[in-house]
Design a protein around this motif. Structure first.
Motif, short mmCIF file in Angstrom:
data_model
loop_
_atom_site.label_atom_id
_atom_site.label_comp_id
_atom_site.label_asym_id
_atom_site.label_seq_id
_atom_site.Cartn_x
_atom_site.Cartn_y
_atom_site.Cartn_z
N SER A 122 0.81 -1.22 0.00
CA SER A 122 0.00 0.00 0.00
C SER A 122 0.84 1.27 0.00
O SER A 122 0.32 2.35 -0.27
N SER A 123 2.14 1.15 0.27
CA SER A 123 2.98 2.36 0.25
C SER A 123 3.20 2.88 -1.17
O SER A 123 3.51 4.05 -1.36
N THR A 124 3.04 2.03 -2.20
CA THR A 124 3.24 2.45 -3.58
C THR A 124 1.94 2.87 -4.26
O THR A 124 1.94 3.22 -5.44
N LEU A 125 0.85 2.86 -3.54
CA LEU A 125 -0.47 3.11 -4.12
C LEU A 125 -0.78 4.60 -4.18
O LEU A 125 -0.54 5.32 -3.21
N GLN A 126 -1.33 5.07 -5.31
CA GLN A 126 -1.76 6.46 -5.45
C GLN A 126 -3.05 6.50 -6.25
O GLN A 126 -3.20 5.76 -7.23
N VAL A 127 -3.96 7.37 -5.85
CA VAL A 127 -5.14 7.65 -6.67
C VAL A 127 -4.82 8.90 -7.47
O VAL A 127 -4.69 9.99 -6.93
N LYS A 128 -4.66 8.73 -8.77
CA LYS A 128 -4.27 9.82 -9.65
C LYS A 128 -5.45 10.68 -10.07
O LYS A 128 -5.30 11.87 -10.35
N TYR A 129 -6.64 10.08 -10.15
CA TYR A 129 -7.81 10.79 -10.64
C TYR A 129 -9.06 10.16 -10.06
O TYR A 129 -9.15 8.93 -9.96
N TYR A 130 -10.01 10.98 -9.65
CA TYR A 130 -11.33 10.48 -9.25
C TYR A 130 -12.37 11.52 -9.61
O TYR A 130 -12.21 12.70 -9.30
N SER A 131 -13.41 11.09 -10.28
CA SER A 131 -14.52 11.97 -10.64
C SER A 131 -15.80 11.42 -10.02
O SER A 131 -16.23 10.32 -10.38
N PRO A 132 -16.44 12.17 -9.13
CA PRO A 132 -17.70 11.69 -8.56
C PRO A 132 -18.84 11.68 -9.57
O PRO A 132 -19.82 10.97 -9.39
N TYR A 133 -18.72 12.45 -10.63
CA TYR A 133 -19.79 12.54 -11.63
C TYR A 133 -19.81 11.32 -12.55
O TYR A 133 -20.87 10.81 -12.88
N THR A 134 -18.64 10.88 -12.97
CA THR A 134 -18.57 9.70 -13.84
C THR A 134 -18.38 8.42 -13.05
O THR A 134 -18.64 7.34 -13.56
N GLY A 135 -17.87 8.54 -11.82
CA GLY A 135 -17.60 7.36 -11.01
C GLY A 135 -16.33 6.64 -11.42
O GLY A 135 -16.14 5.48 -11.08
N LEU A 136 -15.46 7.31 -12.16
CA LEU A 136 -14.22 6.69 -12.61
C LEU A 136 -13.04 7.15 -11.75
O LEU A 136 -12.99 8.30 -11.34
N ALA A 137 -12.13 6.23 -11.51
CA ALA A 137 -10.91 6.53 -10.76
C ALA A 137 -9.73 5.87 -11.46
O ALA A 137 -9.86 4.79 -12.03
N ILE A 138 -8.59 6.55 -11.42
CA ILE A 138 -7.34 5.99 -11.94
C ILE A 138 -6.42 5.78 -10.75
O ILE A 138 -6.13 6.72 -10.01
N ILE A 139 -5.97 4.54 -10.59
CA ILE A 139 -5.15 4.17 -9.45
C ILE A 139 -3.80 3.67 -9.97
O ILE A 139 -3.74 2.82 -10.86
N LYS A 140 -2.73 4.22 -9.40
CA LYS A 140 -1.37 3.84 -9.79
C LYS A 140 -0.78 2.91 -8.72
O LYS A 140 -0.88 3.18 -7.53
N THR A 141 -0.16 1.84 -9.17
CA THR A 141 0.49 0.90 -8.26
C THR A 141 1.69 0.26 -8.97
O THR A 141 1.82 0.39 -10.18
N GLY A 142 2.52 -0.39 -8.22
CA GLY A 142 3.65 -1.10 -8.81
C GLY A 142 3.19 -2.30 -9.62
O GLY A 142 2.16 -2.91 -9.32
N ARG A 143 3.94 -2.61 -10.67
CA ARG A 143 3.53 -3.69 -11.57
C ARG A 143 3.42 -5.03 -10.85
O ARG A 143 2.48 -5.79 -11.10
N GLU A 144 4.35 -5.32 -9.97
CA GLU A 144 4.34 -6.62 -9.30
C GLU A 144 3.20 -6.78 -8.30
O GLU A 144 2.86 -7.90 -7.93
N HIS A 145 2.59 -5.66 -7.90
CA HIS A 145 1.52 -5.72 -6.91
C HIS A 145 0.15 -5.42 -7.50
O HIS A 145 -0.83 -5.33 -6.76
N SER A 146 0.06 -5.27 -8.79
CA SER A 146 -1.21 -4.81 -9.39
C SER A 146 -2.35 -5.80 -9.18
O SER A 146 -3.49 -5.39 -8.95
N ARG A 147 -2.06 -7.09 -9.23
CA ARG A 147 -3.13 -8.08 -9.03
C ARG A 147 -3.64 -8.08 -7.58
O ARG A 147 -4.83 -8.26 -7.34
N LEU A 148 -2.74 -7.87 -6.63
CA LEU A 148 -3.17 -7.82 -5.23
C LEU A 148 -4.02 -6.58 -4.97
O LEU A 148 -5.01 -6.64 -4.24
N VAL A 149 -3.63 -5.46 -5.57
CA VAL A 149 -4.42 -4.23 -5.43
C VAL A 149 -5.78 -4.42 -6.08
O VAL A 149 -6.81 -4.02 -5.53
N TRP A 150 -5.81 -5.07 -7.23
CA TRP A 150 -7.06 -5.35 -7.93
C TRP A 150 -7.98 -6.19 -7.03
O TRP A 150 -9.18 -5.91 -6.90
N ASN A 151 -7.42 -7.22 -6.39
CA ASN A 151 -8.21 -8.05 -5.47
C ASN A 151 -8.76 -7.23 -4.32
O ASN A 151 -9.93 -7.39 -3.95
#
Length: 138
Positions: free
Chosen positions: A49-78
């Motif tokens: 979780s130390s490498t996690l960042q929310v780069k973008y969030y829009s409450p109107y569209t409900g979309l968010a862009i989340i940045k994480t390390g490549r090796e941990h992306s599946r765990l963050v997805w889970n």
């Protein structure tokens, strides 16, 4: 020097009864994801979780862009998939797309939003949502 490779996750957040949740922002979303990662994966999750960042969030569209390390992306997805409440509001978070660059993810987000607008137009729900659609900007 070793280059750090990242993954960007495009997430769609849907709230119960399609309400617009007030007071939910990127910091709250990041805190919820980090808490869930630590809850699911323990001490190892605390490091992830130390490498996690929310780069973008829009409450109107409900979309968010989340940045994480490549090796941990599946765990963050889970961990994102297991989130059911944000600020005591029931929600469902779905990972729509994963990319290695934020530019390609933004391009996909524009296409995704256009498809969603087309679906709303065809179902007849668009008339009451004109003001929300005018707020969609990247």
């Amino acid at each position: 020097m070793v280059r750090i490779k990242n993954r960007y996750l495009l997430c769609q957040i849907r709230f119960k009864d399609d309400i617009l949740a007030e007071g939910i922002n990127g910091k709250l979303l990041a805190a919820a994801i980090k808490f869930n990662i630590q809850d699911l994966f323990g001490d190892y999750g605390a490091r992830i979780s130390s490498t996690l960042q929310v780069k973008y969030y829009s409450p109107y569209t409900g979309l968010a862009i989340i940045k994480t390390g490549r090796e941990h992306s599946r765990l963050v997805w889970n961990a994102i998939t297991f989130i059911t409440m944000l600020k005591s509001t029931p929600c469902v978070i779905t990972v729509v797309h994963v990319s290695g660059t934020i530019k390609k993810l933004q391009q996909y987000a524009v296409i995704f939003n256009q498809k969603q607008i087309d679906i709303l137009k065809s179902s007849g729900k668009i008339k009451g949502m004109i003001s929300v659609i005018q707020l969609i900007h990247f």
